[in-house]
Design an enzyme around this catalytic site. Sequence first.
Site: not given
Length: 310
Positions: A105, A158
């Site tokens: 990612r 987050h």
Amino acid sequence: MSLLGFTARRLVSQACPGLTAAPLKKHRFCLEMARPSSSMADFREVFAKAKHIAIITGAGVSAESGVPTFRGAGGFWRKWQAQELATPEAFARNPSRVWEFYHYRREVMLSKHPNPAHIAIAECEKRLSKQGRRVVVITQNIDELHRKAGTKHLLEIHGSLFKTRCTNCGNVAANYKSPICPALAGKGAPDPETKDAAIPVEELPQCEEDGCNGLLRPHVVWFGETLDPDILTAVEKELEICDLCLVVGTSSVVYPAAMFAPQVSARGVPVAEFNMEATPATNRFRFHFQGPCGTTLPPALARHETEIIS
């Protein structure tokens, strides 16, 4: 009780980024909105008068930059969905596999760029700050595209793909290394046939604080973990004083962010939703603009004719 009383009570303190809300009809809000307007001219009038704008963003903004979401149908890395890897338990069982997932990612994000929605937000913040007006971005995204676009006042509820936290000493640090450690070079391919690299723990990312050498983990909020109370407190303060709220590219079903804009709307503050489709919260808002955020947001945040630029 304050606007976001759930922060103090930690009503959803165990709610992870993937916890979906119960239907909104089960929650009580003091304001029922009529069908939202799609009039850009009316929104622009409200925008021209706003002094403190809160912009809540979700995965839909980043999706337009080609960022994989790993949510919904087809949202797999190898044979796993994100909620099977982004947990403390998964990391404890197989830190090598989890780090492969996050390494992939990170490498993907290094090749991605802010799209017109990110840029419009950043340019709006810069422009309005010169007029004594304030813009804050509250994002559920961990990709740092808002930061790359130039946004300064950013609350990442987050966490970030480009921060690490030591499992031993707790130190949090920015980390943009590519690869993040030599053992992960060339690893993390998403193909279902790819075998796990099975990297020994001592070769995974290690803490660089003097004398520590603890195992690092991504500094993101995993499923089943609490959100940072300091971040939530900062969000609460911003939403209590905003006089305009935008909800951009978010499904409005993920707690606690799903509660932010409806609570703002409940005290009579205009809320404008920019999304590809209607959400469970749409009818709580004054405005709804359907379509790609990169198309709908730039004209919404462009300089208004009444603005005075010194």
